[in-house]
Design a protein around this motif. Structure first.
Motif, mmCIF file in Angstrom:
data_model
loop_
_atom_site.group_PDB
_atom_site.id
_atom_site.type_symbol
_atom_site.label_atom_id
_atom_site.label_comp_id
_atom_site.label_asym_id
_atom_site.label_seq_id
_atom_site.Cartn_x
_atom_site.Cartn_y
_atom_site.Cartn_z
ATOM 1 N N LYS A 185 0.255 -41.801 6.658
ATOM 2 C CA LYS A 185 0.975 -40.632 6.144
ATOM 3 C C LYS A 185 2.256 -41.057 5.444
ATOM 4 O O LYS A 185 2.576 -40.569 4.347
ATOM 5 N N ALA A 186 2.995 -42.011 6.066
ATOM 6 C CA ALA A 186 4.233 -42.497 5.457
ATOM 7 C C ALA A 186 3.947 -43.214 4.142
ATOM 8 O O ALA A 186 4.678 -43.060 3.152
ATOM 9 N N HIS A 187 2.863 -43.994 4.119
ATOM 10 C CA HIS A 187 2.500 -44.730 2.896
ATOM 11 C C HIS A 187 2.215 -43.772 1.742
ATOM 12 O O HIS A 187 2.733 -43.957 0.630
ATOM 13 N N LEU A 191 4.002 -43.192 -1.717
ATOM 14 C CA LEU A 191 3.230 -43.313 -2.948
ATOM 15 C C LEU A 191 3.404 -42.072 -3.829
ATOM 16 O O LEU A 191 3.551 -42.177 -5.054
ATOM 17 N N ASP A 192 3.403 -40.902 -3.189
ATOM 18 C CA ASP A 192 3.620 -39.662 -3.943
ATOM 19 C C ASP A 192 4.988 -39.669 -4.611
ATOM 20 O O ASP A 192 5.133 -39.238 -5.769
ATOM 21 N N ALA A 193 5.998 -40.156 -3.860
ATOM 22 C CA ALA A 193 7.352 -40.207 -4.426
ATOM 23 C C ALA A 193 7.397 -41.178 -5.604
ATOM 24 O O ALA A 193 8.014 -40.891 -6.651
ATOM 25 N N GLN A 194 6.737 -42.335 -5.455
ATOM 26 C CA GLN A 194 6.712 -43.316 -6.546
ATOM 27 C C GLN A 194 5.993 -42.756 -7.771
ATOM 28 O O GLN A 194 6.424 -42.971 -8.913
ATOM 29 N N ARG A 195 4.897 -42.041 -7.534
ATOM 30 C CA ARG A 195 4.150 -41.474 -8.666
ATOM 31 C C ARG A 195 4.928 -40.374 -9.365
ATOM 32 O O ARG A 195 4.839 -40.211 -10.585
ATOM 33 N N GLU A 196 5.702 -39.620 -8.582
ATOM 34 C CA GLU A 196 6.536 -38.592 -9.205
ATOM 35 C C GLU A 196 7.625 -39.238 -10.043
ATOM 36 O O GLU A 196 7.929 -38.784 -11.152
ATOM 37 N N GLU A 197 8.210 -40.336 -9.530
ATOM 38 C CA GLU A 197 9.214 -41.063 -10.296
ATOM 39 C C GLU A 197 8.576 -41.658 -11.557
ATOM 40 O O GLU A 197 9.177 -41.631 -12.641
ATOM 41 N N ALA A 198 7.346 -42.188 -11.429
ATOM 42 C CA ALA A 198 6.643 -42.729 -12.595
ATOM 43 C C ALA A 198 6.380 -41.629 -13.620
ATOM 44 O O ALA A 198 6.489 -41.854 -14.831
ATOM 45 N N ARG A 199 6.036 -40.430 -13.138
ATOM 46 C CA ARG A 199 5.781 -39.317 -14.069
ATOM 47 C C ARG A 199 7.044 -38.987 -14.866
ATOM 48 O O ARG A 199 6.989 -38.823 -16.095
#
Length: 409
Positions: A185-187, A191-199
């Motif tokens: 869940k933490a991973h 990952l969601d946070a990183q993908r949002e930053e990438a977006r």
């Protein structure tokens, strides 16, 4: 009175059965003949034989519990011990005693089997716990998650242990699953946070790429597009639902720019190819001036050729060194011819050359005289040293004489 090998009926109608301990009273009979009395109690004996036979079969062929089997044996033993049948009661007791041993053996066998199953179940559950605890540290989220679910199904199919052991193992098993779920869940949250930053980063890159798509500053803009591509790769992937759309916009903006640049470059290449033909013709015209016989007319002709050369635009970069090299070769030939002419016609330079030649000739003559003197005196070491010095001076003299010849004399 009536009798058979296992019993008899006396005059009063009392029925007896014969045993190793003597005759035992079976019962009284007043309803018919003594033969009928014996037959009745013999049938009772046959009934016991049948029941014991059925019980023996059940013990051997079914999963009848030891407790239920013992209860049935006790019930039959009571009937045998009550002496209400005529027959070989000792044989029935013997069969019942043997059946008791069989049941006891089955009980021990099943106890051992249960113990073995319990040990196997414990080992199986311990293995499941060990694997679950190893999987709890895995980063292979999909494979490890599927394996943990399979382990749960395997656990459910195993027999229960004693309550304490089962609870302890289940606690470890459950804790391992919870630890894995927490890490996963933490991973994915990270990952969601990183993908949002990438977006967000790629939205910015797309905006800049689209703004640059109409630029005609070809070099710097192409370089900036290369930088944007590096930044795009470094940004990582955005969410799946955004990634493809962002890439299509980013790539589309680049395609617009590079298509326009390619069109312009195609026109420029065609122009430069034509320029190359013109410069090759001029280089050929210049090369016809060689070898130079009339320096003045050759210099004037080359100046005219060079003026026309400068008026022509750029040529393709890969062809430039060769065609310019041809012109430079002619230019160097002219410079060398001018230098030769200048040296030939320069009186000061001629005088310096004659003076140097005279000095070197005098030094050479002096050294030769010294060598002859040393040889005459037998001083060969000194003579050899002077000869080495003579070689150097002679080389300088030869070079000076050659230079003097360039002045025509």
């Amino acid at each position: 009175m009536s009798s058979d090998p296992w019993g008899r009926v006396d005059e009063t109608g009392t029925v007896y059965v014969r045993t190793a301990d003597g005759e035992q009273v079976v019962g009284s009979w007043a309803a018919g003949s003594p033969e009928e009395a014996l037959a009745y109690f013999e049938r009772k004996y046959e009934g016991l034989v049948v029941e014991i036979g059925l019980l023996e079969k059940r013990v051997q062929t079914t999963d009848l519990s030891a407790k239920d089997a013992q209860t049935a044996i006790d019930h039959l033993r009571e009937q045998v011990d009550a002496h209400h049948a005529v027959g070989d009661l000792a044989a029935l007791r013997e069969r019942l005693d043997k059946l008791v041993k069989t049941v006891e053996a089955r009980r021990e066998e099943r106890k051992a089997q249960r113990a073995k199953q319990s040990d196997e179940a414990r080992k199986a559950k311990e293995d499941l716990v060990t694997e679950a605890e190893q999987l709890a540290q895995s980063d292979q989220w999909r494979a490890a998650g599927e394996r943990l679910r399979a382990l749960v199904d395997t656990w459910k199919g195993l027999p229960r242990l004693d309550r304490k052991s089962d609870d302890e193992l289940w606690h470890r098993f459950s804790h391992a699953r919870s630890a894995f779920s927490k890490r996963r869940k933490a991973h994915f949250a990270q990952l969601d946070a990183q993908r949002e930053e990438a977006r967000r980063t790629k939205e910015r890159l797309v905006a800049e790429a689209e703004a640059l798509s109409g630029s005609t500053d070809w070099g710097p803009t192409a370089a900036r597009y290369r930088e944007l591509m590096s930044e795009w790769k470094a940004a990582g992937r955005a969410q799946r639902e955004h990634e493809d759309d962002l890439w299509n916009r980013f790539r589309g903006a680049q395609d617009v720019f590079f298509a326009a640049r390619s069109s312009v470059f195609a026109e420029r290449d065609a122009e430069q190819s034509e320029n190359l033909k013109l410069k090759e013709e001029l280089a050929e015209e210049a090369e016809k001036l060689l070898p130079i016989s009339d320096l003045k007319s050759a210099r004037a002709a080359f100046r005219s050729i060079n003026e026309r050369w400068e008026a022509i635009g750029h040529v393709p970069r890969d062809a430039r060194p060769k065609v310019e090299g041809r012109m430079h070769a002619v230019e160097r030939a002219l410079q060398e011819a001018e230098e030769t002419e200048w040296r030939r016609t320069n009186p000061e330079a001629r005088a310096r050359a004659e003076g140097l030649t005279g000095q070197l000739q005098a030094a050479v003559d002096k050294l030769r005289a010294q060598i002859e003197q040393a040889r005459a005196q037998g001083n060969n070491a000194k003579a050899d040293k002077l000869e080495r010095e003579l070689e150097g001076r002679q080389a300088l003299l030869d070079q000076a004489l050659k230079g003097l010849q360039e002045f025509g004399g």
